[in-house]
Structures are given as structure tokens and as C-alpha cells.
Design an enzyme around this catalytic site. Sequence first.
Site, PDB file in Angstrom:
ATOM      1  CG  ASP A  26      -5.178  -6.256  -0.209  1.00 44.94           C
ATOM      2  OD1 ASP A  26      -5.110  -7.075   0.760  1.00 44.94           O
ATOM      3  OD2 ASP A  26      -5.238  -4.926   0.053  1.00 44.94           O
ATOM      4  CG  HIS A  43      -1.928  -1.236   1.344  1.00 48.41           C
ATOM      5  ND1 HIS A  43      -2.562  -1.513   0.094  1.00 48.41           N
ATOM      6  CD2 HIS A  43      -2.300  -2.111   2.128  1.00 48.41           C
ATOM      7  CE1 HIS A  43      -3.386  -2.386   0.515  1.00 48.41           C
ATOM      8  NE2 HIS A  43      -3.207  -2.981   1.483  1.00 48.41           N
TER       9      HIS A  43
HETATM   10 ZN   LIG Z   1      -3.495  -7.041   2.826  1.00 49.58          ZN
END
Ligand SMILES: [Zn+2]
Length: 465
Positions: free
Chosen positions: A317, A266
Site C-alpha cells: 500500500d 482493505h
Molecule cells: Zn491504497
Amino acid sequence: MRKLFFRTALTAEGWQDSVAISVDRNGDISDLEYGVSPPSAWDGDIALPGLPNLHSHGFQRGMAGLAEYAMPGQNSFWSWRETMYRFVQSVEPEQLSAITALAYAEMLESGFTSVAEFHYLHNQKDGTSYKDPGEMACGAIAAAESAGIGLTLLPVFYAHSDFGGAEPNPDQRRFVNSIDNFQALVASCQHAMRDSDGVVGIAPHSLRAVSIKDLEHVSSLAEGPVHIHIAEQAKEVERCLQWSGMRSIDLLFNSAEINSRWCLVHATHASNAEYAKIARSGAVVGLCPVTEANLGDGLFDLRGFLGLGGRIGVGTDSNILISATEELRWLEYGQRLKHQARNIISDEIRSSGANLFHHARLGGAQACGRPIGSLEPEMRADIIVLKSEAVSLAHRKGDSLLDTWIFACPGREVDSVWVGGVQVVCDGKHVRRAEIEKNSGLQWIACSQTRSLTCRYRPLSSPRF
Ligand SMILES: [Zn+2]
């Protein structure tokens, strides 16, 4: 030794026509020839190196679509996490394995040929360890074997609920480990993968869940890549500042030697100075645009980071939607919306599609710690083939094939896929899809009907849980 023949292919030497790829008995590419004719039929028309998916929580595929319902108060990553915590309480090892196998089959059908599984669901429902601490992780390994996807397994170390070594809360009991038990868990994963071409790395979950004291030690417990969630949420950076006086990424660099072995997942909320540190370190930033949009995380400064020479790759994810092209498309579209401009990622490679694909395959390969992401000798024979009969692709050539596939196709264009030279997708479908789907469907329903999800609007502290 066998040879695969393609009308056109994106090789390490650029686009080539009439390509033969020789695959040795280990599943590695041994040679490429150009301008050849196949002995009988072509194995495919448009061949590309398979994309690495650098960040996945396979079991979360089973809750996809269950958190799109407004809860009282502010709906955010944190409220989504509550639903995930409830879902987690219902997942048994065989369910994790079955759901993850279907997620992996979907990844293969979409163009991902390898995955880095950030695996944190370790313990029994009451929080005690399974007899084999790697029981759940072995479920993910079995899923990868069943689907035939390349695996980088990242057992996650998780010990705390917040910065400063705060006690984990009860909803995190299935994730939490002592260092000793975690060491046994990693050894179990390494044993289970001893005969595969996969890699075992390590994932300290985040700076919330791992103390600074444990960070470096935990990272040294396996030789593979090290992945960590970092700066996904503005609130997380604020908490870090309050506790340490430093922003999250600054604190990470202050606490461990960050290098090309690392993948920072991220890194959404970072200062320019933090982006510069990551770029200089050679670490990859793992971007998951579909999940980041779904969770309302925020937007990474892609243009700024690539301008500093930073490396990126993409991951699915939460697996809310599994699509290689959606991840690449939204990586660019998020930036277009932010900057009110077009073709943001393009630099010396003028094509946005080619640029997205280039960064995702190289950054993804580095983050997975395996010889993948490129059609050249000594790499795994991980190959995806697009359907040339798709009308939109029919008259495209070279990089415009990538532009058209990524930006202008609905996502059903992957025709065949080979992983390590073994064909796992044929005519757009995983070769074992019916069996995987049947098994997964049963487990999926079992998980979704549990009390934990039907009662999801009660506060977590409720004694009912
Ligand atoms: Zn994650």
C-alpha cells in the site's frame, strides 16, 4: 531452456528435496524434477514461489517517514492524506519513476516478485492532462522494467471528492479524469505494455471518488482485474450510510457485479453479512497490515472471513515499510492482539507461517490476474531463495522454515530472486541496486525539499498552495 537446482523447494506438490526447475525461453516453468543432482553447484538452498504484492502506490515510498509527526487536532488517515496530497504536488514523471523503481527493488529484495500498482497520479501540477495521458503511468511501467518485477498496472479512475458525485477539491487535481481522457490513458498503458508479460486492469478509486453511474462502465475498460479501495475508514462507511442508506460494501454489491475478477482493498469495516457476500463472490480482499496499522485504519476480521471461505492476499500500500514477512507477521499479530489468542490463521494447515504464505500467494496471484504464486508448470518462474546459513533457518525443515522465516527472522534472509527465470537479486541485493538507488536518491531529495512538505502544517485551503 535452462534448469535451476535447489536443495529443497515448496512446490505445488508440497515440499520436495533436490529439485530441478526447468524454465522455458518465455520465462515460464516447463517442468519440475525431484531427487536430482545438480551438474555443478546448487542455485540455492531453500526455494519458495515469489509472493505477489497486490496493492502498492509506488511513489508514496518517497514520503515514507514524513507523516509520523503529530499535527494539530486529530491525527488519522485523513490528516495523513493531507501530507500525501502535498507530497503529490511535487512529483514529476521522472521522480515518480525513480522513486517507484527503488520501491520495486526493495520489494524484490524482501520476497515480492510481482506487484499490482494502483496508479492514480496522472495529471500535471496544474491539473491539466499531459500530452500523453499515460505519461505518469508509463513512469511506473518503466520502474517495473528497470527493477525487473512482474507488473499488474491498475490505472485509477478518480472523479469526485465524496459520495454523490461531489466536485473534486483542488488537492485532487492531479488524480481527476473525464471518462474520455481516462479511456485514452488506459489505451496508452495497454500500448506501453504490449510487449511485456504484465497485465493492465482497472481501479475505480473508491465509492467516494467514482459515481455509481460510472462504476460499471469504468470497470469494463480493460480485461484485467478490477481493484477498489473500500471500507478502509469507519467515517467512510458512516458517510456512505448517510448518503445511500447502505454500508459501503453493500452499496458496492448493489451497484456492480462483483466476482473473482475483483479485489476489494482493505474491507476493514464490514458487517458479517458483507463479509459473507465477499466470500461468496470469489473476490479477493487485499489486506495491507503494515499500512493499515500505520494509518490507524482498524482490524479486518480475518478469522471470520476465512471461516466463510474468503480469499485474501497482502499488499504494501503506502510503502511506509517494504517487507513481505512484516506484512504476513502483522496480519497474524493484529489478530492475536484482537482475540488474545495465538495461531489464529491456522486451520487444516496447522503451521501459521505456511497458512499465511498459502493464502497470500494464491489470493495475490488471483488479484494480479497473472500465472504466478506457485512452482508448477505453466506458471512464471518467479522464485525466491532463502539463505540457509541464517542461523535461525539452518536446522529447520518443511513448514517450520516458513514459521521461522516469517515470525523469527529480522528480514534479511532472501538471498536470490528470479522473476520470469531472470535473476534480479543476488546475495541479498538487487543486481541493479546501486544505479537505481543513485537515481532514486536524487529524485527523492528533490521531492522532499519542496515547499509543499516544508509547509505541511498550514491548512490545505491556504492560498499559499
Ligand atoms: Zn491504497
